[in-house]
Design a protein around this motif. Structure first.
Motif, PDB file in Angstrom:
ATOM      1  N   ILE A  63       0.753  -1.158   0.016  1.00 46.82           N
ATOM      2  CA  ILE A  63      -0.149  -0.037   0.042  1.00 46.82           C
ATOM      3  C   ILE A  63       0.852   1.265  -0.012  1.00 46.82           C
ATOM      4  O   ILE A  63       0.761   2.014  -0.914  1.00 46.82           O
ATOM      5  CB  ILE A  63      -1.039   0.086   1.197  1.00 46.82           C
ATOM      6  N   LEU A  64       1.834   1.313   0.846  1.00 45.04           N
ATOM      7  CA  LEU A  64       2.898   2.281   1.167  1.00 45.04           C
ATOM      8  C   LEU A  64       3.567   2.633  -0.292  1.00 45.04           C
ATOM      9  O   LEU A  64       3.771   3.856  -0.769  1.00 45.04           O
ATOM     10  CB  LEU A  64       3.472   2.370   2.284  1.00 45.04           C
ATOM     11  N   LEU A  65       3.954   1.745  -0.951  1.00 43.21           N
ATOM     12  CA  LEU A  65       4.801   1.639  -2.250  1.00 43.21           C
ATOM     13  C   LEU A  65       3.937   2.335  -3.316  1.00 43.21           C
ATOM     14  O   LEU A  65       4.505   2.909  -4.369  1.00 43.21           O
ATOM     15  CB  LEU A  65       5.582   0.464  -2.504  1.00 43.21           C
ATOM     16  N   ASN A  66       2.581   2.116  -3.331  1.00 43.13           N
ATOM     17  CA  ASN A  66       1.721   2.576  -4.287  1.00 43.13           C
ATOM     18  C   ASN A  66       0.806   3.585  -3.707  1.00 43.13           C
ATOM     19  O   ASN A  66      -0.105   3.713  -4.734  1.00 43.13           O
ATOM     20  CB  ASN A  66       0.889   1.331  -4.883  1.00 43.13           C
ATOM     21  N   LEU A  67       1.233   4.220  -2.823  1.00 41.02           N
ATOM     22  CA  LEU A  67       0.267   5.235  -2.340  1.00 41.02           C
ATOM     23  C   LEU A  67       0.416   6.515  -3.117  1.00 41.02           C
ATOM     24  O   LEU A  67       1.180   6.966  -3.827  1.00 41.02           O
ATOM     25  CB  LEU A  67       1.064   5.930  -0.953  1.00 41.02           C
ATOM     26  N   ARG A  68      -1.013   6.905  -3.795  1.00 41.51           N
ATOM     27  CA  ARG A  68      -1.193   8.026  -4.399  1.00 41.51           C
ATOM     28  C   ARG A  68      -1.265   9.428  -3.539  1.00 41.51           C
ATOM     29  O   ARG A  68      -1.202   9.403  -2.641  1.00 41.51           O
ATOM     30  CB  ARG A  68      -2.562   7.609  -5.071  1.00 41.51           C
ATOM     31  N   GLU A  69      -1.041  10.376  -4.596  1.00 43.87           N
ATOM     32  CA  GLU A  69      -0.828  11.869  -3.938  1.00 43.87           C
ATOM     33  C   GLU A  69      -2.466  12.068  -3.249  1.00 43.87           C
ATOM     34  O   GLU A  69      -3.538  11.481  -3.797  1.00 43.87           O
ATOM     35  CB  GLU A  69      -0.776  13.006  -4.979  1.00 43.87           C
ATOM     36  N   GLY A  70      -2.215  12.926  -2.507  1.00 38.86           N
ATOM     37  CA  GLY A  70      -3.638  12.974  -1.632  1.00 38.86           C
ATOM     38  C   GLY A  70      -3.546  12.404  -0.309  1.00 38.86           C
ATOM     39  O   GLY A  70      -2.578  11.975   0.253  1.00 38.86           O
ATOM     40  N   THR A  71      -4.710  12.178   0.280  1.00 37.05           N
ATOM     41  CA  THR A  71      -4.794  11.448   1.527  1.00 37.05           C
ATOM     42  C   THR A  71      -5.404  10.009   1.348  1.00 37.05           C
ATOM     43  O   THR A  71      -6.328   9.796   0.714  1.00 37.05           O
ATOM     44  CB  THR A  71      -5.674  12.419   2.568  1.00 37.05           C
ATOM     45  N   THR A  72      -4.853   8.898   2.033  1.00 36.90           N
ATOM     46  CA  THR A  72      -5.263   7.690   1.768  1.00 36.90           C
ATOM     47  C   THR A  72      -5.447   7.297   3.375  1.00 36.90           C
ATOM     48  O   THR A  72      -4.594   7.429   4.021  1.00 36.90           O
ATOM     49  CB  THR A  72      -4.213   6.730   1.242  1.00 36.90           C
ATOM     50  N   GLU A  73      -6.768   6.720   3.521  1.00 41.67           N
ATOM     51  CA  GLU A  73      -6.927   5.960   4.706  1.00 41.67           C
ATOM     52  C   GLU A  73      -6.873   4.304   4.794  1.00 41.67           C
ATOM     53  O   GLU A  73      -7.140   3.923   3.835  1.00 41.67           O
ATOM     54  CB  GLU A  73      -8.547   6.111   5.266  1.00 41.67           C
ATOM     55  N   VAL A  74      -5.970   3.958   5.697  1.00 40.31           N
ATOM     56  CA  VAL A  74      -5.856   2.653   5.737  1.00 40.31           C
ATOM     57  C   VAL A  74      -6.509   2.043   7.202  1.00 40.31           C
ATOM     58  O   VAL A  74      -6.425   2.450   8.174  1.00 40.31           O
ATOM     59  CB  VAL A  74      -4.506   2.219   6.015  1.00 40.31           C
ATOM     60  N   MET A  75      -7.457   1.005   6.683  1.00 42.72           N
ATOM     61  CA  MET A  75      -8.471   0.918   7.914  1.00 42.72           C
ATOM     62  C   MET A  75      -7.634  -0.494   8.515  1.00 42.72           C
ATOM     63  O   MET A  75      -7.273  -1.452   7.927  1.00 42.72           O
ATOM     64  CB  MET A  75      -9.730   0.164   7.359  1.00 42.72           C
ATOM     65  N   LEU A  76      -7.677  -0.681   9.867  1.00 42.45           N
ATOM     66  CA  LEU A  76      -7.016  -1.639  10.703  1.00 42.45           C
ATOM     67  C   LEU A  76      -7.964  -2.208  11.774  1.00 42.45           C
ATOM     68  O   LEU A  76      -8.907  -1.484  12.132  1.00 42.45           O
ATOM     69  CB  LEU A  76      -5.731  -1.177  11.226  1.00 42.45           C
ATOM     70  N   HIS A  77      -7.692  -3.193  12.207  1.00 40.30           N
ATOM     71  CA  HIS A  77      -8.454  -3.975  13.436  1.00 40.30           C
ATOM     72  C   HIS A  77      -7.305  -4.562  14.098  1.00 40.30           C
ATOM     73  O   HIS A  77      -7.168  -5.468  14.330  1.00 40.30           O
ATOM     74  CB  HIS A  77      -9.418  -4.965  13.137  1.00 40.30           C
ATOM     75  N   PRO A  78      -6.385  -3.439  15.004  1.00 43.82           N
ATOM     76  CA  PRO A  78      -5.272  -4.361  15.942  1.00 43.82           C
ATOM     77  C   PRO A  78      -5.690  -4.715  16.964  1.00 43.82           C
ATOM     78  O   PRO A  78      -6.649  -4.307  17.525  1.00 43.82           O
ATOM     79  CB  PRO A  78      -4.379  -2.879  15.783  1.00 43.82           C
ATOM     80  N   GLY A  79      -4.925  -5.708  17.443  1.00 45.43           N
ATOM     81  CA  GLY A  79      -5.178  -6.213  18.792  1.00 45.43           C
ATOM     82  C   GLY A  79      -3.790  -6.848  19.454  1.00 45.43           C
ATOM     83  O   GLY A  79      -2.989  -7.007  18.747  1.00 45.43           O
ATOM     84  N   THR A  80      -3.671  -7.160  20.575  1.00 42.11           N
ATOM     85  CA  THR A  80      -2.424  -7.442  21.340  1.00 42.11           C
ATOM     86  C   THR A  80      -2.560  -8.977  21.418  1.00 42.11           C
ATOM     87  O   THR A  80      -1.405  -9.536  21.965  1.00 42.11           O
ATOM     88  CB  THR A  80      -2.062  -6.790  22.496  1.00 42.11           C
ATOM     89  N   SER A  81      -3.601  -9.817  21.287  1.00 44.86           N
ATOM     90  CA  SER A  81      -3.594 -11.202  21.494  1.00 44.86           C
ATOM     91  C   SER A  81      -4.768 -12.122  20.664  1.00 44.86           C
ATOM     92  O   SER A  81      -5.620 -11.874  20.813  1.00 44.86           O
ATOM     93  CB  SER A  81      -3.926 -11.482  22.868  1.00 44.86           C
ATOM     94  N   ASN A  82      -4.216 -12.535  19.563  1.00 45.84           N
ATOM     95  CA  ASN A  82      -5.204 -13.292  18.681  1.00 45.84           C
ATOM     96  C   ASN A  82      -5.863 -14.489  19.418  1.00 45.84           C
ATOM     97  O   ASN A  82      -6.974 -14.569  19.410  1.00 45.84           O
ATOM     98  CB  ASN A  82      -4.409 -13.987  17.542  1.00 45.84           C
TER      99      ASN A  82
END
Length: 286
Positions: free
Chosen positions: A225-244
Motif C-alpha cells: 500500500i505504501l509503495l503504491n500510495l497516491r497523491e492526496g490522503t489515503t485511509e488505511v483501515m486496521l483492526h489491531p489487537g495484542t492477543s489473537n
C-alpha cells in the motif's frame, strides 16, 4: 506541475470493543503509525477507550456506528427491525443485515434512532468526534448514508470514511467470484456516498487502502500500500489487537489482530514512511 504531498491516515476500528484492542491502539500511537481510531460505543471497553483518548492528544477519535454484531444502545422494543428476536442483539453480520435490508425488513427510522443514540453516548463524553464510519461498512447503504450524513451535519462531524477500494488494488487478491462481486458492490456504493458527502461539504480521504474482505493488513500488505500510495490522503483501515488467542474467540472473528499491530509498529515500515516523505495524520487534518 508540482506533485501533491502524500498523506496517510491509519485508522483503528472497533476501539472500545475489548481492552486488548484499546491496548493495541495505545501502542500503535506511542510507537507506530496510528493517529486515528473509531470507537464502538456499544463496546465493553468503551469507557476505557474514552479515557485513553483523553490522555492521548495525538489520537483523533471518530464514531464507529454499529448496526450489526453487537448489543444495541436502545431497548429492542424501540428498534425492532434491527434486533434478532432470538438473541436480543443486533443481527450478527453484514450478510444477515443486507439480506433483511434488501427485502424491506430494516426500517430506516429504527436505524436513525439507534445511530442517534450511539452518537449521543459519544457526545456525552465531552469529546469531539473527528469523523464517522461504521462496523462492516453499513453506513454506505442507500438511505443509511443519508442518515449518517445528516447526523454529521447536525453535530459538526467534519468527515466520513469512504471505503472505496478498487477491485484491482495490488494489496488484495480476491479468492472467489462472490468476494469480487461484493467488493465491486461496495466500491459502487462508496463512490455514491462520496458524491453525497462532497455535496454537503463533508470531507473524506481521496483513497482507501484498507482490506475489506477480512484479511489482515500485515507487513507485506502495508508495504505494498505504501509503495503504491497516491497523491492526496489515503485511509488505511486496521483492526489491531495484542492477543489473537483472546480476541478471536471474544470477537468470533478469525482475524490476525497481532499481525496488524506488528505492521504499524514495524521499524522497516516506519523507515519506509520516512523515506517516502509520507505525512502521517488523522481526520482532523482533512
Amino acid at each position: 506541475m508540482a506533485s501533491m504531498p502524500k498523506q496517510l491516515i491509519v485508522n483503528a476500528d472497533d476501539f472500545g470493543r475489548h481492552t486488548l484492542i484499546n491496548r493495541a491502539v495505545e501502542q500503535g500511537v506511542a510507537r507506530g503509525l496510528i493517529r486515528s481510531a473509531t470507537v464502538m460505543v456499544t463496546g465493553a471497553a468503551f469507557a476505557e477507550a474514552v479515557e485513553l483518548a483523553r490522555r492521548t492528544p495525538a489520537l483523533g477519535m471518530g464514531i464507529h456506528f454499529t448496526l450489526v454484531n453487537a448489543r444495541p444502545v436502545l431497548p429492542a422494543a424501540e428498534i425492532p427491525s434491527l434486533v434478532d428476536p432470538a438473541t436480543g442483539e443486533l443481527y450478527p453480520d453484514h450478510g444477515a443485515f443486507v439480506k433483511r435490508f434488501l427485502t424491506g425488513k430494516i426500517r430506516l427510522q429504527d436505524v436513525k434512532r439507534e445511530c442517534t443514540a450511539q452518537l449521543d453516548r459519544f457526545l456525552d463524553t465531552g469529546l469531539v468526534p473527528t469523523h464517522a464510519d461504521s462496523h462492516q461498512h453499513m453506513h454506505v447503504l442507500p438511505g443509511i448514508i443519508d442518515i449518517i450524513l445528516d447526523l454529521c451535519l447536525d453535530h459538526g462531524i467534519p468527515a466520513v470514511r469512504i471505503p472505496s477500494i478498487p477491485v484491482s488494488l495490488l494489496a488484495t487478491h480476491p479468492s472467489n467470484l462472490g468476494e469480487q462481486v461484493g467488493r465491486t458492490g461496495l466500491h459502487v456504493l462508496a463512490e455514491r456516498a462520496r458524491k453525497k458527502a462532497r455535496a454537503l461539504g463533508i470531507q473524506a480521504p481521496g483513497h482507501f487502502g484498507g482490506i475489506v474482505a477480512g484479511e489482515a493488513v500485515d507487513k507485506k500488505a502495508l508495504r505494498t500500500i505504501l509503495l503504491n500510495l497516491r497523491e492526496g490522503t489515503t485511509e488505511v483501515m486496521l483492526h489491531p489487537g495484542t492477543s489473537n488467542e483472546i480476541l478471536i474467540p471474544a470477537t468470533q472473528w478469525d482475524h490476525d489482530f497481532e499481525g496488524e499491530l506488528d505492521a504499524v509498529t514495524d521499524d522497516g515500515i516506519l523507515q519506509l514512511v520516512q523515506e517516502q516523505k509520507i505525512s502521517v495524520q488523522n481526520f482532523r487534518d482533512l
